[in-house]
Structures are given as structure tokens and as C-alpha cells.
Design a protein around this motif. Structure first.
Motif, PDB file in Angstrom:
ATOM      1  N   ARG A 138      -5.289   2.257 -15.606  1.00  0.00           N
ATOM      2  CA  ARG A 138      -5.105   1.698 -14.084  1.00  0.00           C
ATOM      3  C   ARG A 138      -5.250   0.160 -14.281  1.00  0.00           C
ATOM      4  N   ARG A 139      -6.001  -0.370 -15.191  1.00  0.00           N
ATOM      5  CA  ARG A 139      -5.903  -1.900 -15.304  1.00  0.00           C
ATOM      6  C   ARG A 139      -4.688  -2.562 -15.665  1.00  0.00           C
ATOM      7  N   ASP A 140      -3.531  -1.727 -16.149  1.00  0.00           N
ATOM      8  CA  ASP A 140      -2.324  -2.464 -16.360  1.00  0.00           C
ATOM      9  C   ASP A 140      -1.442  -2.490 -15.161  1.00  0.00           C
ATOM     10  N   VAL A 141      -1.703  -2.030 -13.959  1.00  0.00           N
ATOM     11  CA  VAL A 141      -1.150  -2.037 -12.724  1.00  0.00           C
ATOM     12  C   VAL A 141      -1.983  -3.132 -11.651  1.00  0.00           C
ATOM     13  N   THR A 142      -1.291  -4.294 -11.220  1.00  0.00           N
ATOM     14  CA  THR A 142      -1.893  -5.165 -10.392  1.00  0.00           C
ATOM     15  C   THR A 142      -1.141  -5.411  -9.133  1.00  0.00           C
TER      16      THR A 142
ATOM     17  N   ARG B 242       4.489  -6.831  -4.318  1.00  0.00           N
ATOM     18  CA  ARG B 242       4.697  -6.995  -5.641  1.00  0.00           C
ATOM     19  C   ARG B 242       3.605  -6.572  -6.515  1.00  0.00           C
ATOM     20  N   VAL B 243       4.048  -5.760  -7.292  1.00  0.00           N
ATOM     21  CA  VAL B 243       3.391  -4.966  -8.216  1.00  0.00           C
ATOM     22  C   VAL B 243       3.497  -5.522  -9.776  1.00  0.00           C
ATOM     23  N   ARG B 244       2.635  -5.991 -10.562  1.00  0.00           N
ATOM     24  CA  ARG B 244       2.846  -6.327 -11.776  1.00  0.00           C
ATOM     25  C   ARG B 244       2.210  -5.114 -12.723  1.00  0.00           C
ATOM     26  N   ILE B 245       3.064  -4.605 -13.631  1.00  0.00           N
ATOM     27  CA  ILE B 245       2.922  -3.881 -14.496  1.00  0.00           C
ATOM     28  C   ILE B 245       2.771  -4.232 -16.129  1.00  0.00           C
TER      29      ILE B 245
END
Length: 100
Positions: A63-67, A78-81
């Protein structure tokens, strides 16, 4: 792919979230964004949390890899993976192709 942009540490995705859908699903990318349907309501961050959990689970990431970078109160986000950009792009393509 216009819906996401890769760099050395992962990808950034432009998504359009549709809350209160009948099921969670990723649809085929549109011009510059990736449509995602979520069952969660757009109340008190529930849809944002559901988006992060859904993407992390579907891409087999923590879960911490998705911001969520921007758009916390909007449908367009906008989502950072974080991760290997090639593997993430391939996983996203498999994900939307598997959705009806």
C-alpha cells in the motif's frame, strides 16, 4: 501510453475515479487518463483509500507504494506508483484488459 508516464523509480498515472460503482474495475485508457470504478463512496476519503488499496492489490504492491499526488477531492487524480516502470505498465495493461 498517454495515461501514465514512467521514470526510473515508477510511474505516474492520471486517473478518473467513478465512486459508488457496482464493482471495482479498471477500464480501457481514454485520451490521457485511466478510468477506474470503485464501490466506495466519495465521503471522508473513502474513495481515495479504496483507490490506493485497489491499485496496490491489483498490481501486487505494498500500500505504501501507491500515493495520490493530486486531486484528493476531485474525480481526476494523479497517482504515483513506485516500482519497476516496465513491469508496472505491463501490469496495468493486463489489468484493464481483464476488466469487462
Amino acid at each position: 501510453m498517454d495515461a501514465w508516464h514512467a521514470d526510473a523509480n515508477g510511474i505516474t498515472i492520471s486517473v478518473r475515479v467513478t465512486p459508488r460503482a457496482s464493482r471495482d474495475a479498471v477500464l480501457e485508457p481514454k485520451a490521457g487518463w485511466l478510468p477506474i470504478r470503485l464501490r466506495a463512496p466519495p465521503v471522508e476519503g473513502a474513495a481515495n483509500e479504496a483507490l490506493s488499496r485497489f491499485l496496490a492489490g491489483a498490481l501486487d504492491l505494498a500500500r505504501r507504494d501507491v500515493t495520490i499526488l493530486s486531486g484528493e477531492t476531485a474525480r481526476m487524480k494523479r497517482v504515483r506508483i513506485a516500482g519497476d516502470p516496465e513491469q508496472l505498465a505491463q501490469a496495468l495493461e493486463r489489468l484493464y484488459r481483464a476488466s469487462p
